[in-house]
Design an enzyme around this catalytic site. Structure first.
Site, PDB file in Angstrom:
ATOM      1  N   ASP A 254     -46.551  19.660  -4.089  1.00  0.00           N
ATOM      2  CA  ASP A 254     -46.696  18.221  -3.856  1.00  0.00           C
ATOM      3  C   ASP A 254     -45.334  17.533  -3.755  1.00  0.00           C
ATOM      4  O   ASP A 254     -44.364  17.962  -4.391  1.00  0.00           O
ATOM      5  CB  ASP A 254     -47.515  17.609  -5.011  1.00  0.00           C
ATOM      6  CG  ASP A 254     -48.009  16.208  -4.667  1.00  0.00           C
ATOM      7  OD1 ASP A 254     -48.111  15.875  -3.479  1.00  0.00           O
ATOM      8  OD2 ASP A 254     -48.283  15.447  -5.619  1.00  0.00           O
TER       9      ASP A 254
ATOM     10  N   ARG B  21     -56.541  11.755   5.010  1.00  0.00           N
ATOM     11  CA  ARG B  21     -55.241  11.218   5.465  1.00  0.00           C
ATOM     12  C   ARG B  21     -55.329  10.744   6.920  1.00  0.00           C
ATOM     13  O   ARG B  21     -56.256  11.125   7.641  1.00  0.00           O
ATOM     14  CB  ARG B  21     -54.164  12.291   5.302  1.00  0.00           C
ATOM     15  CG  ARG B  21     -53.915  12.589   3.843  1.00  0.00           C
ATOM     16  CD  ARG B  21     -52.694  13.416   3.644  1.00  0.00           C
ATOM     17  NE  ARG B  21     -52.486  13.609   2.206  1.00  0.00           N
ATOM     18  CZ  ARG B  21     -51.366  13.989   1.648  1.00  0.00           C
ATOM     19  NH1 ARG B  21     -50.323  14.257   2.398  1.00  0.00           N
ATOM     20  NH2 ARG B  21     -51.274  14.123   0.341  1.00  0.00           N
TER      21      ARG B  21
ATOM     22  N   HIS C 170     -43.207  17.961   5.363  1.00  0.00           N
ATOM     23  CA  HIS C 170     -44.070  19.150   5.377  1.00  0.00           C
ATOM     24  C   HIS C 170     -43.313  20.341   5.966  1.00  0.00           C
ATOM     25  O   HIS C 170     -43.409  21.460   5.462  1.00  0.00           O
ATOM     26  CB  HIS C 170     -45.342  18.880   6.192  1.00  0.00           C
ATOM     27  CG  HIS C 170     -46.197  17.785   5.613  1.00  0.00           C
ATOM     28  ND1 HIS C 170     -46.483  17.697   4.264  1.00  0.00           N
ATOM     29  CD2 HIS C 170     -46.820  16.716   6.197  1.00  0.00           C
ATOM     30  CE1 HIS C 170     -47.250  16.638   4.057  1.00  0.00           C
ATOM     31  NE2 HIS C 170     -47.456  16.016   5.202  1.00  0.00           N
TER      32      HIS C 170
ATOM     33  N   LEU D 153     -47.577  41.922  -2.663  1.00  0.00           N
ATOM     34  CA  LEU D 153     -48.044  40.650  -3.224  1.00  0.00           C
ATOM     35  C   LEU D 153     -49.349  40.197  -2.569  1.00  0.00           C
ATOM     36  O   LEU D 153     -49.480  40.227  -1.347  1.00  0.00           O
ATOM     37  CB  LEU D 153     -46.961  39.577  -2.997  1.00  0.00           C
ATOM     38  CG  LEU D 153     -47.295  38.164  -3.479  1.00  0.00           C
ATOM     39  CD1 LEU D 153     -47.301  38.083  -4.996  1.00  0.00           C
ATOM     40  CD2 LEU D 153     -46.289  37.147  -2.902  1.00  0.00           C
TER      41      LEU D 153
ATOM     42  N   ILE E  15     -54.888  17.778 -11.651  1.00  0.00           N
ATOM     43  CA  ILE E  15     -55.380  19.023 -11.046  1.00  0.00           C
ATOM     44  C   ILE E  15     -55.684  18.823  -9.569  1.00  0.00           C
ATOM     45  O   ILE E  15     -55.580  19.759  -8.773  1.00  0.00           O
ATOM     46  CB  ILE E  15     -56.628  19.516 -11.823  1.00  0.00           C
ATOM     47  CG1 ILE E  15     -56.210  19.860 -13.264  1.00  0.00           C
ATOM     48  CG2 ILE E  15     -57.257  20.729 -11.157  1.00  0.00           C
ATOM     49  CD1 ILE E  15     -57.350  20.136 -14.196  1.00  0.00           C
ATOM     50  N   SER E  16     -56.067  17.596  -9.176  1.00  0.00           N
ATOM     51  CA  SER E  16     -56.403  17.293  -7.776  1.00  0.00           C
ATOM     52  C   SER E  16     -57.354  18.330  -7.168  1.00  0.00           C
ATOM     53  O   SER E  16     -57.181  18.746  -6.025  1.00  0.00           O
ATOM     54  CB  SER E  16     -55.129  17.161  -6.923  1.00  0.00           C
ATOM     55  OG  SER E  16     -54.331  16.088  -7.384  1.00  0.00           O
TER      56      SER E  16
END
Ligand code: IPE
Ligand code: IPE
Ligand code: MG
Length: 252
Positions: free
Chosen positions: A18, A69, A35, A129, A193-194
């Site tokens: 964020d 948004r 972004h 990963l 937490i959103s």
């Protein structure tokens, strides 16, 4: 309570990335520039988690609520996801990263869905990963889609309702097969937490950083790991029950 065990590495790190918009605004730039700048720390986190042999890294890229948004911002984010995937997938594959997307992919463009399917297919056999990108993801949506899957199995007679326990439920969630999130990092200064991993972060250690995501660097990631290593994870027990190092900081 803290203890000094600095070398414990969480098996599963989840990050709410964020602060991109504020980072751009502080420079007089469009939000989309923030972004874009957020891709560098994404690469850094993948590299560092690979190096430290973290099993899984889950990145919150776009929430089910982010559709609210302005359309231009949503469009530029979706374009950026396509571009980033096109550019990064070969290197991710070369580094044996196994990529998976979590979220309601039916809401994404056909173009993006095709990239996602191709990335998952190409990297599906990798043993490095485990990287999850949460896109059009919401913790409540995840729980609902799991409940619907299980309800259908019950309705068809393939499953008895009494057979639904935590394990069975978790196996229907988007992160099926992965360990619980053990360290949840959120940048950007907000401490909420959103609607991220509501089920899988039930016992995560929470690390809130004031850094805006494009400014998140190795030192700050190291600080988050050190924080994790210093926690005594009790899972409901008393601290006397938890011998130093006995749980190994692991989710039972
Ligand atoms: C996070 O940064 C990226 C997404 C939610 C897609 P923001 O865009 O929320 O940045 P701020 O919080 O407005 O600074
Ligand atoms: C959370 O950030 C979602 C992502 C980082 C993808 P938001 O910026 O959307 O969260 P709120 O709206 O401030 O809670
Ligand atoms: Mg934000």
């Amino acid at each position: 309570m803290t203890r000094a065990v600095p070398n414990i590495v969480p098996r599963h790190v989840a990050i709410t990335m964020d602060g991109n918009g504020r980072w751009a605004a502080a420079r007089g730039l469009a939000r989309s520039a923030g972004h874009k700048a957020g891709l560098d720390p994404v690469r850094m986190c993948i590299q560092e988690c690979t190096r430290r042999e973290v099993t899984a890294l889950t990145l919150f890229a776009f929430s089910s609520e982010n559709w609210r948004r302005p359309v231009e911002e949503v469009a530029s984010l979706m374009g950026l996801f396509v571009e980033a995937l096109d550019r990064e997938i070969a290197e991710l594959h070369a580094n044996r990263v196994r990529v998976r997307f979590i979220g309601d992919r039916r809401t994404l463009s056909v173009r993006l869905q095709a990239r996602i399917a191709a990335a998952e297919e190409r990297t599906g056999g990798n043993d490095g990963l485990r990287l999850q990108i949460a896109m059009s993801y919401g913790g409540r949506w995840d729980i609902l889609q799991a409940a619907q899957k299980l309800a259908k199995e019950c309705a068809s007679g393939a499953l008895r309702p009494e057979a639904i326990d935590e394990q069975r439920f978790a196996a229907s969630l988007q992160l099926a097969g992965l360990p619980d999130a053990e360290l949840l990092i959120r940048t950007g200064g907000e401490q909420r937490i959103s609607n991220f991993l509501l089920w899988n972060a039930a016992y995560a250690e929470l690390y809130f950083s004031d850094r805006l995501w494009p400014d998140f660097d190795v030192a700050e990631l190291e600080a988050a790991f050190a924080f994790f290593g210093s926690r005594q994870r009790r899972f409901g027990r008393t601290s006397e029950q938890v011998e130093p190092g006995a749980s190994g900081g692991r989710t039972p």
